[in-house]
Write a protein that holds these residues in place. Structure first.
Motif, mmCIF file in Angstrom:
data_model
loop_
_atom_site.group_PDB
_atom_site.id
_atom_site.type_symbol
_atom_site.label_atom_id
_atom_site.label_comp_id
_atom_site.label_asym_id
_atom_site.label_seq_id
_atom_site.Cartn_x
_atom_site.Cartn_y
_atom_site.Cartn_z
ATOM 1 N N LEU A 205 29.097 5.248 -28.948
ATOM 2 C CA LEU A 205 28.475 7.140 -29.585
ATOM 3 C C LEU A 205 27.433 7.251 -30.661
ATOM 4 C CD1 LEU A 205 32.512 7.708 -30.465
ATOM 5 C CD2 LEU A 205 31.223 7.069 -28.320
ATOM 6 N N GLU A 206 26.775 5.857 -31.006
ATOM 7 C CA GLU A 206 26.222 6.256 -32.114
ATOM 8 C C GLU A 206 24.541 5.838 -31.282
ATOM 9 O OE1 GLU A 206 25.984 4.557 -35.614
ATOM 10 O OE2 GLU A 206 27.745 5.595 -35.686
ATOM 11 N N HIS A 207 24.918 4.883 -29.493
ATOM 12 C CA HIS A 207 23.555 5.333 -28.698
ATOM 13 C C HIS A 207 23.981 5.656 -27.562
ATOM 14 C CE1 HIS A 207 23.930 1.701 -31.901
ATOM 15 N NE2 HIS A 207 22.434 1.895 -31.199
ATOM 16 N N ASN A 208 22.470 6.025 -27.063
ATOM 17 C CA ASN A 208 22.817 7.063 -25.922
ATOM 18 C C ASN A 208 22.655 6.704 -24.625
ATOM 19 O OD1 ASN A 208 20.017 6.068 -25.050
ATOM 20 N ND2 ASN A 208 19.037 7.978 -25.605
ATOM 21 N N ASN A 209 22.136 4.967 -24.455
ATOM 22 C CA ASN A 209 23.132 4.631 -22.896
ATOM 23 C C ASN A 209 23.735 3.371 -23.190
ATOM 24 O OD1 ASN A 209 20.555 2.313 -23.099
ATOM 25 N ND2 ASN A 209 19.392 3.531 -22.291
ATOM 26 N N LEU A 210 23.952 2.992 -21.962
ATOM 27 C CA LEU A 210 24.578 1.751 -22.076
ATOM 28 C C LEU A 210 24.205 -0.018 -22.657
ATOM 29 C CD1 LEU A 210 27.930 0.846 -21.010
ATOM 30 C CD2 LEU A 210 26.628 0.495 -18.499
ATOM 31 N N ALA A 211 22.399 0.450 -21.823
ATOM 32 C CA ALA A 211 21.542 -1.199 -22.183
ATOM 33 C C ALA A 211 21.728 -1.058 -24.278
ATOM 34 C CB ALA A 211 20.449 -0.907 -21.466
ATOM 35 N N LYS A 212 21.806 0.178 -24.726
ATOM 36 C CA LYS A 212 21.277 -0.434 -25.927
ATOM 37 C C LYS A 212 22.503 -0.035 -27.029
ATOM 38 C CE LYS A 212 17.176 3.034 -26.400
ATOM 39 N NZ LYS A 212 16.760 4.355 -26.635
ATOM 40 N N ALA A 213 23.719 0.148 -25.991
ATOM 41 C CA ALA A 213 25.084 -0.052 -26.622
ATOM 42 C C ALA A 213 25.342 -1.640 -26.704
ATOM 43 C CB ALA A 213 26.294 1.172 -26.241
ATOM 44 N N THR A 214 25.239 -1.939 -25.373
ATOM 45 C CA THR A 214 25.363 -3.508 -25.263
ATOM 46 C C THR A 214 24.697 -3.814 -26.383
ATOM 47 O OG1 THR A 214 25.796 -3.090 -23.329
ATOM 48 C CG2 THR A 214 25.718 -5.036 -23.431
ATOM 49 N N ARG A 215 23.128 -4.046 -26.491
ATOM 50 C CA ARG A 215 22.396 -5.058 -27.597
ATOM 51 C C ARG A 215 22.538 -4.897 -28.782
ATOM 52 N NH1 ARG A 215 17.458 -6.613 -27.531
ATOM 53 N NH2 ARG A 215 16.594 -5.429 -25.047
ATOM 54 N N TYR A 216 23.134 -3.173 -28.813
ATOM 55 C CA TYR A 216 24.058 -3.060 -30.340
ATOM 56 C C TYR A 216 25.020 -3.874 -30.977
ATOM 57 C CZ TYR A 216 26.068 -1.213 -34.530
ATOM 58 O OH TYR A 216 26.581 -1.239 -35.972
ATOM 59 N N LEU A 217 26.002 -4.259 -29.548
ATOM 60 C CA LEU A 217 26.930 -5.163 -29.255
ATOM 61 C C LEU A 217 27.556 -6.536 -29.855
ATOM 62 C CD1 LEU A 217 30.389 -4.272 -30.199
ATOM 63 C CD2 LEU A 217 29.686 -4.252 -27.526
ATOM 64 N N ALA A 218 25.745 -6.989 -29.255
ATOM 65 C CA ALA A 218 25.995 -8.768 -29.090
ATOM 66 C C ALA A 218 24.980 -8.662 -30.263
ATOM 67 C CB ALA A 218 25.006 -8.870 -27.766
ATOM 68 N N ASN A 219 24.048 -7.572 -31.201
ATOM 69 C CA ASN A 219 23.537 -8.165 -31.817
ATOM 70 C C ASN A 219 24.652 -8.196 -33.191
ATOM 71 O OD1 ASN A 219 20.855 -8.423 -33.459
ATOM 72 N ND2 ASN A 219 21.132 -6.420 -34.105
ATOM 73 N N GLU A 220 25.461 -7.490 -33.086
ATOM 74 C CA GLU A 220 26.054 -7.131 -34.455
ATOM 75 C C GLU A 220 27.206 -9.319 -34.383
ATOM 76 O OE1 GLU A 220 27.352 -5.401 -36.697
ATOM 77 O OE2 GLU A 220 24.582 -4.624 -36.007
ATOM 78 N N LEU A 221 27.795 -9.039 -32.870
ATOM 79 C CA LEU A 221 29.097 -10.155 -32.735
ATOM 80 C C LEU A 221 27.978 -11.961 -33.299
ATOM 81 C CD1 LEU A 221 30.462 -9.135 -30.143
ATOM 82 C CD2 LEU A 221 31.582 -8.967 -32.225
#
Length: 535
Positions: A205-221
C-alpha cells in the motif's frame, strides 16, 4: 527444534530426472558440467573469473544502485553491493515470480538455501566474496499464477478488475487495499499478526507497483543477511544481453541447441519428461502493456497478435536502440542471468532444475559458463501440537508422504487386531499349484493352460477377499481413519507438499521473528535431502 531428513527419492514428490541428478546417475551427467559439491566450486570460480568481463560489473553495480533508490538498505546489503564491483566477488542466485505476499512457503526456502550456500562457500574458499541474489521475475506476464496466496486453507486473491496485461512488475498496486482488509480479518490481533499486517501494508500500500512491493518485502525479510535483489527489466542490463539475443533471434542458436538436448533426453531408457520446449525465437517484445512473442514469417519479424513488424535490419536497430524491449522467455532468461552476474550456482526447485538441465549445450554455443545447479532445500514443518498428535497415533512421519489410500491401508494393517495380509495363503496356494504344474507336465501339457487359469482365478479371489476385509476394518476403525486423514491433510494440504501451498504468514504467526533464523539454522543446501523440522 528437532531436525530429521528423508532422501528426495523416498518422498514421492520429486521426478525421476531430479532424483537421478541428485544421485549422480551416469545417464544424467551429460546435461551438466559440475555436480553441486564444495570441491567442484573451485573450478567453477576459476572458469567464471576468467570469463566475466570487468565492464559487466560496473553496469551491474550502477543498475542496482538505481534499482534500490528510495529503499532503506542493511549494512550487509550495502557491503555486498560494493563488493560486486570487485573481481574476487561471485554470486549465488535463486529466482522467483512476484507472488502476492511471497506466495507459497518455498519462496523463503529458496532464498534461505541461497544465503546458506554463500556462507558455506566463504568457509571453504575464504579469499573470495559471495553474494546471495534473488532474481525477481518482473517480466513474467502470467498474472493469474501470482495474484493470490493461501492462508489457513482459504485463497486470498487480488482482483484489480481492469483487464491489465503485459509484464507484471510494473503493475500498479490498485485494489490491494481489499486484500489487506481480508488478510487483517483473518490474522487476528497478536503481536506477530500485527507485524504481518504492517509488512503487507508497507509493501503493497506504500509502493506503487508490484516490483517495488516485492523488493521491499524480500528486503525486509532477508536484508540483514545481505540479500541483493535484481530486476532484469533494466535497460542497461539488457544492453549486455543484446549480442546473445541476436544469436538466438537471427541464428536460432537457442532453438537448435536445446532441441538437440531434448532429443538426447528422449532417447534415454528412463523416459524422462520434457519440462519446456524451445521456440525458434526465445524472446518477447516488451512495450507498454504488451509482452508478446516475436515470430519470423517469410523473412519478416512480427510481434504476435499485434500490427508491429520488422525487417531483419530494422529489428537489429531496434535491439541496439531499445534493448529493454526484448524480454527473454523461460529458455533465454537463465542465459541472461549468467551474462550479467558473476554467478557460480543457480538454486531452484525440481521443475526449474529439470529445465536448466536442458540448457547446457545452449550455454556452450553462446560461450557462457554453465552454472552449478542445486536443488533448493525442501521441508515439512511440524508444530509441537501436530507432533503430539502423531506420537499419540503412533504415526511415522515418513508414512505421511504416502498417497492417502496407501497411507491409510498401511496403518490399518498395522493397527488391526486381525491379520489382513493374505501373503501366507498366497504362498501356500502357489506351492499347491506347483504340484499341479508338475502333474500336468507328466500327463498332458495342454492341461498347463487350465492350471494357470485356475491359479490366476484363485489368487484374484484371495486379493478380493483381502480388499473386502481391509474395507471392513476401515469401517470398524473409522475414527482412527478420520484422525489419520486429518493430520495428513494438515501437513500435506490437498495431497501436496506443505511448502507448495502454505504461505509463510501461517508459520510466522507461531514463530514470529524466529522463523527465518530457524530455517537458516536447519537448512544445509549441499546435503541434498528433504528436511523434517519439528518446532
Amino acid at each position: 527444534m528437532d531436525i530429521d531428513c528423508l532422501p528426495f527419492n523416498q518422498t514421492g514428490y520429486f521426478s525421476d530426472f531430479i532424483c537421478n541428478y541428485v544421485a549422480e546417475k551416469e545417464e544424467v551427467k551429460p546435461f551438466y558440467n559440475r555436480y553441486p559439491n564444495l570441491a567442484n566450486f573451485e573450478a567453477q570460480i576459476k572458469e567464471k573469473a576468467e570469463s566475466f568481463p570487468e565492464k559487466n560489473r560496473e553496469v551491474l553495480y550502477s543498475s542496482l544502485q538505481k534499482q534500490y533508490e528510495g529503499f532503506q538498505l542493511s549494512e550487509a546489503t550495502q557491503t555486498h553491493l560494493k563488493k560486486l564491483k570487485e573481481p574476487i566477488t561471485f554470486t549465488v542466485v535463486t529466482g522467483h515470480q512476484l507472488n502476492l505476499f511471497t506466495g507459497p512457503l518455498y519462496f523463503l526456502y529458496k532464498i534461505v538455501s541461497t544465503i546458506n550456500l554463500t556462507l558455506e562457500l566463504k568457509k571453504a574458499y575464504p579469499k573470495y566474496n559471495y553474494v546471495p541474489i534473488y532474481w525477481m521475475a518482473t517480466e513474467d506476464h502470467d498474472f493469474e499464477e501470482i495474484n493470490y496466496f493461501n492462508f489457513k486453507g482459504k485463497k486470498i486473491q487480488w482482483n484489480p478488475g481492469d483487464g491489465r496485461t503485459g509484464a507484471v512488475g510494473p503493475f500498479e498496486n490498485t485494489g490491494l487495499e481489499d486484500v489487506f482488509e481480508t488478510l487483517s480479518d483473518q490474522l487476528g490481533n497478536s503481536k506477530n499478526a500485527q507485524t504481518l499486517k504492517d509488512l503487507f501494508e508497507k509493501a503493497y500500500l506504500e509502493h506503487n507497483n508490484l516490483a517495488k512491493a516485492t523488493r521491499y518485502l524480500a528486503n525486509e525479510l532477508f536484508g540483514e543477511y545481505g540479500l541483493v535483489i535484481v530486476d532484469g527489466d533494466d535497460v542497461n542490463l539488457k544492453t549486455l544481453l543484446v549480442p546473445y539475443a541476436q544469436k538466438d533471434i537471427f541464428e536460432k542458436l537457442g532453438h537448435k541447441e536445446v532441441s538437440n538436448t531434448i532429443a538426447e533426453i528422449e532417447q534415454l531408457k528412463s523416459n524422462y519428461g520434457i519440462q519446456v520446449n524451445p521456440r525458434e525465437i526465445n524472446y518477447f517484445y516488451l512495450k507498454d502493456a504488451i509482452r508478446a512473442r516475436l515470430v519470423q514469417q517469410d523473412g519478416v519479424f512480427h510481434v504476435l497478435d499485434t500490427d508491429m513488424k520488422f525487417t531483419e535490419e530494422e529489428l537489429k536497430q531496434e535491439m541496439v536502440a531499445h534493448p529493454e524491449r526484448f524480454s527473454p522467455n523461460v529458455i533465454a532468461r537463465p542465459l541472461y542471468q549468467e551474462v550479467i552476474l558473476p554467478n557460480l550456482c543457480y538454486i531452484g526447485g525440481g521443475g526449474e532444475i529439470a529445465y536448466w538441465l536442458q540448457l547446457r549445450s545452449m550455454f556452450d554455443g553462446m560461450k557462457v559458463p554453465f552454472p552449478i545447479l542445486l536443488l533448493r532445500n525442501s521441508a515439512l514443518v511440524i508444530s509441537q501440537k501436530q507432533d503430539e498428535k502423531l506420537q499419540k497415533m503412533n504415526l511415522r512421519v515418513a508414512d505421511l508422504f504416502l498417497k492417502r489410500s496407501s497411507f491409510i491401508n498401511k496403518k490399518i494393517r498395522e493397527i488391526s487386531n486381525i491379520d489382513i495380509d493374505f501373503s501366507p495363503q498366497k504362498k501356500q496356494l502357489e506351492e499347491q499349484f506347483q504340484g499341479l504344474y508338475e502333474l500336468a507336465k507328466q500327463t498332458d501339457k495342454s492341461f498347463l493352460g487350465a492350471v494357470k487359469a485356475q491359479e490366476v482365478k484363485q489368487k484374484k479371489g484371495l486379493d478380493n477377499l483381502e480388499k473386502r476385509l481391509l474395507k471392513a476394518q476401515k469401517r470398524k476403525l473409522k475414527d482412527q481413519v478420520s484422525r489419520m486423514s486429518e493430520i495428513q491433510n494438515e501437513l500435506f494440504p490437498n495431497g501436496s507438499l506443505q511448502e507448495r501451498t502454505l504461505n509463510f504468514s501461517e508459520l510466522y504467526l507461531e514463530l514470529g521473528e524466529d522463523l527465518v533464523p530457524m530455517l537458516l539454522k536447519a537448512f544445509k543446501p549441499l546435503d541434498l535431502k528433504f528436511s523434517i523440522l519439528k518446532v
